[in-house]
Design a protein around this motif. Structure first.
Motif, short mmCIF file in Angstrom:
data_model
loop_
_atom_site.label_atom_id
_atom_site.label_comp_id
_atom_site.label_asym_id
_atom_site.label_seq_id
_atom_site.Cartn_x
_atom_site.Cartn_y
_atom_site.Cartn_z
N VAL A 250 -45.54 -23.40 10.51
CA VAL A 250 -44.38 -22.63 10.95
C VAL A 250 -44.83 -21.49 11.85
N SER A 251 -45.91 -20.83 11.49
CA SER A 251 -46.35 -19.73 12.35
C SER A 251 -46.95 -20.28 13.65
N ARG A 252 -47.64 -21.42 13.54
CA ARG A 252 -48.24 -21.98 14.75
C ARG A 252 -47.18 -22.49 15.73
N ILE A 253 -46.13 -23.07 15.18
CA ILE A 253 -45.06 -23.54 16.05
C ILE A 253 -44.40 -22.34 16.72
N GLU A 254 -44.13 -21.31 15.92
CA GLU A 254 -43.44 -20.14 16.47
C GLU A 254 -44.28 -19.45 17.53
N GLU A 255 -45.60 -19.48 17.36
CA GLU A 255 -46.45 -18.85 18.37
C GLU A 255 -46.88 -19.86 19.43
N ASN A 256 -46.33 -21.04 19.34
CA ASN A 256 -46.63 -22.11 20.30
C ASN A 256 -48.13 -22.43 20.34
N ARG A 257 -48.74 -22.44 19.17
CA ARG A 257 -50.17 -22.72 19.10
C ARG A 257 -50.48 -24.03 18.40
N LEU A 258 -49.42 -24.77 18.03
CA LEU A 258 -49.66 -26.00 17.29
C LEU A 258 -50.31 -27.04 18.21
N VAL A 259 -51.36 -27.68 17.69
CA VAL A 259 -52.07 -28.68 18.47
C VAL A 259 -51.48 -30.05 18.18
N PHE A 260 -51.09 -30.75 19.22
CA PHE A 260 -50.55 -32.10 19.03
C PHE A 260 -51.52 -33.14 19.55
N GLN A 261 -51.64 -34.24 18.81
CA GLN A 261 -52.44 -35.37 19.28
C GLN A 261 -51.47 -36.50 19.58
N ILE A 262 -51.04 -36.53 20.83
CA ILE A 262 -49.97 -37.46 21.19
C ILE A 262 -50.48 -38.89 21.39
N GLU A 263 -49.81 -39.81 20.72
CA GLU A 263 -50.14 -41.24 20.87
C GLU A 263 -48.85 -42.03 20.87
N THR A 264 -48.96 -43.29 21.33
CA THR A 264 -47.81 -44.18 21.17
C THR A 264 -48.01 -44.95 19.88
N VAL A 265 -47.04 -44.83 18.99
CA VAL A 265 -47.19 -45.51 17.70
C VAL A 265 -45.91 -46.25 17.33
#
Lengths: 129, 472
Positions: B281-296
């Motif tokens: 929640v804090s990472r999303i709010e600070e826009n720091r969340l790391v995403f590993q985008i894949e097609t699944v």
């Protein structure tokens, strides 16, 4: 569980003694030889001096971070192409980018992964059955 | 007769002339007030406000110079906040260069302090009446000799009955020469200035409060981050050792023990989910969340989550069902771990709040460019009032259910995550019947798939040539 010896040697760099004991135990049970380093400095020394097939690397460590260790390792002749699996529990965007740019086989979140799953990935990286 | 008419004509002309002058003055007054109003609405610091105010007065009414003092209650001083600088002269230059620009409230014989204390206009004819202790005697004497100064007038500035400061004007004429209109304008200007200062103080205190709140929020997030990280290490060990026991690494274990361990594994996974929510929640709010985008395949993710919860549902004697129609297109571009988290949040809630009946997870195709996942339960249901609030932070459906567990972050985070991947979340529910929590994602290759910055992932797992199994 596969207790037959395989020839592969793992260098495990992990500062948490309980976790490093757990991962070492699991890898040994699966037939690997394991060398453990408990901080980044010791890890870098072993990574550039010892013989091993795969580096299992934690990021958040005292003295020398895993990212810094990896940066220096990639500059050494021996560590240029060494397969690395990063195991971490906390990573920000910049660190992830940095680590990826240094070339790693896989990044795994410790709390969401079992030791068995890490062994599977290591075997895949080393083309072991 | 003719001279009478002449006289009358002269009177009318004189009258008109005077009215015209009055009109001229009234116009000046209006113009000035309008300028002051502009200053009020466009100024956000005390120094700026004072400077613009005094410059406007000095320029429009042609004074020799002027100074503004603000009453600083913390130090018990009248603090000089501006000296007019549009018509520089040796007096205003001198005042600007002062090192100490404050007059203590205790300097009671100073006309400036007197105006502040009495809230009455004060007048003076000599600089020493207003400039002690700011200027030394020698300076005052030499200024008095060189400057064509005849009088000084000090207007108190207040808001209601609260004195806020004063403004001082230097004149080259006698105070009595100020006409009725000028006096009127200067009084009104003082009132307007008082309102402006009051408004500015409110603004500044709000800003301080806001800054403090922001800082507290950042500290809260920092704490959550640290706590979540510290919690993850021991949880990693618990999860790891349980998995090793189940895998037989400590030898064969009795069937009953295996059952216990499977329960412990489920609970640990739930704990990890809670911590992830707190961390994210804090990472999303600070826009720091790391995403590993894949097609699944969304079906595969749903199947994995489903199997993780099967034990828990069975133990509660709930009918637990997964419906994945083979014709449903389900390729989505997401961070699989985060979508796993969303489905897990929905199913975990459903199991938590449903005592009897069933939970069904299903995929469907609402339109040709998206896929939808529904988690339907036969729990207590949620009232329309609560439905509105449910996807907000820290909100838990309390009234309908009578139990409050969890952090209230799961749905909030799920919503944000799904939206990051170009989708939406929703809920239909009826009290006494159950709830249907759903989310919908754009299919791979459709226009709904958002471009997530490269930093967020999409880098191949092995970006540089690595020699596998090279024994050295």
């Amino acid at each position: 569980m596969d207790t037959s010896k395989n020839s592969a040697k793992i260098l495990l760099v992990e500062d948490d003694p309980i976790l490093s004991k757990m991962y070492a135990t699991k890898f040994e049970l699966e037939g690997f030889t394991v060398v453990v380093a408990y901080d980044g400095e010791d890890g870098l020394k072993k990574a550039t001096e010892e013989d091993y097939n795969l580096l299992l690397l934690d990021l958040m460590m005292p003295r020398l971070s895993g990212t810094e260790l990896l940066t220096q390792l990639r500059q050494s002749e021996k560590g240029k192409t060494k397969p690395v699996i990063v195991i971490t529990n906390l990573m920000d965007k910049e660190e992830q980018e940095k680590v990826k740019s240094l070339g790693v086989y896989q990044i795994m979140t410790k709390a969401e992964t079992t030791p068995g799953e890490i062994v599977s990935v290591a075997k895949k990286a080393l083309n072991l059955p | 007769m003719a001279s009478d008419a002449d006289n009358e004509f002269k009177n009318i002309t004189a009258d008109l002339y005077k009215k015209n002058l009055d009109l001229f003055d009234a116009n000046r007054q209006l113009t000035l007030l309008q300028e002051l109003y502009q200053i009020i609405v466009s100024t956000l610091t005390m120094e700026d406000l004072s400077q613009k105010f005094i410059n406007t007065i000095v320029r429009d009414l042609d004074f020799y110079g002027g100074v503004v003092f603000y009453a600083d209650q913390k130090t018990d001083h009248l603090q000089m906040t501006a000296v007019s600088n549009i018509k520089p002269n040796s007096l205003t230059d001198k005042l600007q260069q002062l090192h100490v620009k404050a007059i203590p409230f205790a300097q009671k014989d100073n006309a400036i302090v007197k105006a502040y204390n009495t809230l009455e206009v004060q007048t003076a004819h000599a600089l020493n009446e207003v400039m002690v202790p700011l200027l030394v005697e020698d300076d005052i004497r030499s200024l008095m000799q060189t400057e064509p100064l005849k009088s000084i007038v000090i207007f108190p500035v207040s808001f209601g009955t609260q004195a806020l400061g004063v403004y001082v004007l230097f004149l080259r004429r006698e105070i009595e020469e100020l006409n009725q209109f000028e006096n009127e304008i200067l009084r009104r200007a003082a009132t307007v200035f008082g309102v402006a200062i009051d408004r500015l103080m409110i603004y500044l205190s709000l800003q301080t409060a806001n800054d403090k709140l922001k800082e507290l929020d950042a500290r809260k997030n920092e704490f959550l981050n640290m706590a979540a990280h510290e919690l993850r290490a021991p949880m990693t060990a618990i999860k790891g050792y349980i998995s090793m026991l189940i895998e037989g690494d400590a030898g064969e274990i009795p069937e009953k023990a295996r059952g216990f361990l499977t329960d412990a594994q489920g609970v640990t996974d739930r704990l990890i989910r809670l911590v992830n929510n707190m961390l994210n929640v804090s990472r999303i709010e600070e826009n720091r969340l790391v995403f590993q985008i894949e097609t699944v395949s969304l079906s595969e993710v749903a199947r994995t989550v489903f199997s993780e919860f099967e034990g828990e549902a069975v133990r509660k004697n709930l009918k637990f069902d997964l419906q994945l129609p083979p014709e449903v297109k389900d390729r989505v571009v997401v961070d699989p771990d985060r979508i796993h988290e969303v489905i897990a949040n929905f199913i975990s809630n459903a199991i938590k709040y449903t005592e009897t009946g069933s939970i069904t997870i299903s995929l469907s195709q609402p339109d040709s460019s998206s896929v939808r996942c529904d988690v339907v339960d036969t729990g207590p249901g949620i009232s329309p009032e609560e439905q509105v609030k449910l996807f907000q932070k820290f909100v838990r459906a309390e009234s309908a259910i009578g139990k409050t567990v969890g952090t209230g972050l799961g749905l909030y985070i799920s919503k944000i995550l799904v939206e990051k991947f170009g989708g939406k979340t929703g809920l239909t529910s009826e009290v006494g019947k159950g709830s249907d929590f759903w989310f919908q994602l754009p299919l791979e290759g459709t226009s709904g798939v958002p471009k997530i910055e490269v930093a967020a992932g999409a880098i191949p797992a092995a970006p540089i040539a690595i020699t596998p199994a090279a024994s050295q």
